[in-house]
Design a protein around this motif. Sequence first.
Motif, mmCIF file in Angstrom:
data_model
loop_
_atom_site.group_PDB
_atom_site.id
_atom_site.type_symbol
_atom_site.label_atom_id
_atom_site.label_comp_id
_atom_site.label_asym_id
_atom_site.label_seq_id
_atom_site.Cartn_x
_atom_site.Cartn_y
_atom_site.Cartn_z
ATOM 1 N N MET A 1 32.289 34.981 37.036
ATOM 2 C CA MET A 1 32.914 34.710 38.334
ATOM 3 C C MET A 1 34.429 34.822 38.213
ATOM 4 O O MET A 1 35.022 34.308 37.267
ATOM 5 N N ASN A 2 35.048 35.473 39.201
ATOM 6 C CA ASN A 2 36.499 35.587 39.241
ATOM 7 C C ASN A 2 37.121 34.302 39.788
ATOM 8 O O ASN A 2 36.485 33.565 40.560
ATOM 9 N N ASP A 3 38.369 34.036 39.397
ATOM 10 C CA ASP A 3 39.124 32.979 40.053
ATOM 11 C C ASP A 3 39.321 33.359 41.518
ATOM 12 O O ASP A 3 39.423 34.549 41.860
ATOM 13 N N PHE A 4 39.382 32.357 42.399
ATOM 14 C CA PHE A 4 39.555 32.706 43.809
ATOM 15 C C PHE A 4 40.258 31.595 44.568
ATOM 16 O O PHE A 4 40.318 30.444 44.119
ATOM 17 N N THR A 207 28.889 44.049 44.440
ATOM 18 C CA THR A 207 30.067 43.710 43.653
ATOM 19 C C THR A 207 29.795 44.012 42.187
ATOM 20 O O THR A 207 28.659 43.888 41.719
ATOM 21 N N THR A 209 31.131 42.142 39.946
ATOM 22 C CA THR A 209 31.417 40.864 39.306
ATOM 23 C C THR A 209 30.127 40.155 38.900
ATOM 24 O O THR A 209 29.223 39.977 39.719
ATOM 25 N N VAL A 212 27.940 35.206 39.564
ATOM 26 C CA VAL A 212 28.225 34.681 40.917
ATOM 27 C C VAL A 212 26.924 34.268 41.607
ATOM 28 O O VAL A 212 26.695 34.551 42.777
ATOM 29 N N GLY A 261 34.761 34.355 44.521
ATOM 30 C CA GLY A 261 34.570 34.686 43.115
ATOM 31 C C GLY A 261 34.207 36.122 42.841
ATOM 32 O O GLY A 261 33.923 36.472 41.687
ATOM 33 N N LYS A 262 34.217 36.968 43.868
ATOM 34 C CA LYS A 262 33.741 38.348 43.709
ATOM 35 C C LYS A 262 34.834 39.369 43.998
ATOM 36 O O LYS A 262 35.717 39.135 44.827
ATOM 37 N N ALA A 263 34.724 40.538 43.370
ATOM 38 C CA ALA A 263 35.402 41.740 43.849
ATOM 39 C C ALA A 263 34.516 42.323 44.953
ATOM 40 O O ALA A 263 33.316 42.518 44.756
#
Length: 389
Positions: A1-4, A207, A209, A212, A261-263
Motif C-alpha cells: 500500500m502506498n502512503d496517502f 492499479t 499497487t 491494498v 493507498g493506490k496508484a
Amino acid sequence: MNDFRFYTPTRYIFGRDAQKHVGEMSASLLGNRVLLVFGRNSARKSGLLDQVEDSLRKHGVEFFEFGGIRPNPTDGPVRLGIGLCRDEGVTGILAVGGGSAIDTAKAIAAGALYDGDFWDFYSGKAVPDKALPIGVVLTIPAAGSEGSGNSVITREEDLRKVSIRTEHVLRPVFALVNPELTYTLPPYQTACGIVDMMAHIFERYFTPTAGVQVTDRISEGLLKAIIEEAPKVLSDPTAYDPRANIMWAGTLAHNGVCGCGKAEDWSSHGMEHELSALYDVAHGAGLAVIMPAYMTFMAEHKPERVAMMARNVFGINEKDEVQAARKGIEALKDFFRSIGMPVTYSELGLKEVDIPLMVRKLHETKGSPMGAYYPLTEKETTEIYNIPR
C-alpha cells in the motif's frame, strides 16, 4: 500500500427534503452573493429551482441565475460565468443538477479568482490554489462531482475534453442529496449514471499497487451493491431505498475512498473523453463501450485484476486467470445490456468512429505512455479502440 492523504471536507445532508437546507447552508458557507448554476429545463419544470431560490431569499442570499448548462459542458459558459462573478462580486457558487452543472461551477469558481485564462488549469500550465466556495443540490447520481475535487470541461474550438483533479480546492463545501429528486430521471439517464459510478471505481481498482486489500474490498462491495440495486431502480423509479443506495454509491465511488493507498489508472476515462468530445454521446454510455474493451485488452496482457473482479464481483468460479477475466467481462457486458446500455459503437448509435483522430488527440492530452495499471502507447490504445466495432 502506498502512503496517502485522504481529505473530504464536504458536508453532506442526505435524505428527504435535503434541498430545503440550501438557504441556511449557502448563507453560512457561500456568502450573500451566489451564482446559481443549473442545466436546461428540468430543475425549473420540477419546481426544484423555485424551492432553491425561495430558500435563498428567506436566508438573505442574493443570487444570479446562470442556466443552460448542457451535458459534456464546454468552456464558453465557463468564461461567461467567470465574467459574471467578477462583475457582480459573487462570493460563492451553487450548482443545482448533476456532473455537468457541478463541473462548470468548479471551473468558474477557480477561474473567477485567477488572473489568467482558466483553461491554464486544464492544459497543465497552472494549478488552482484557490477558488470560490461551491455548494451543490444534487439531482443526478452519476459523476460523483458533489464530493470530489475534479472537473471535466471541453474546449469548443478543438473539442479538447480535459479533466483536472485537486485535493481540496474544488471540493464542494456542502452537498444536499435527496434521492426523491431522482425519481423522474429517464431510465437511460439513470443507467448512464450507474455505469459512470462503476467506471470511477474501476479506474481505481485497476492499479499496479499491491497490498491494498481493504480498499479493494470496499470497491468490490460498492460494485456488488450497485449491480444489486440497479434493476430495482429501473423497475420501480420511486423506490426510495434503491434510489438512496445508488445515490450514495455515486458519491463514494468518486470521493477518493476507493483510491486510498493506490496508484490510479484513468485510461478508460481518457479514452472515453475523446469519444464523447467528438460525437457528443452520453459519458456513461461511452464508458459502457470503452470500459469492457479496456478490460478485454487487459485480459490478454495483464489479466490479474480483471480476473479478481470476475471472481469477487460476479462470482466467476474459474481458476485460470485469462478465462476468469474473459468470463467476468462477458458478465459485465451482460449487466450493461440488461440496464439498456450499449457495449459496441453501433449500439451507441455510431456507424463509424475516427480512431486515428481519437488516438492522436488522446496522447496529445495524456502523453505516451498513459495509465498506471498497464501503460498504453498509441499502438495499444488503437487496439482497444478497435475492439468495440
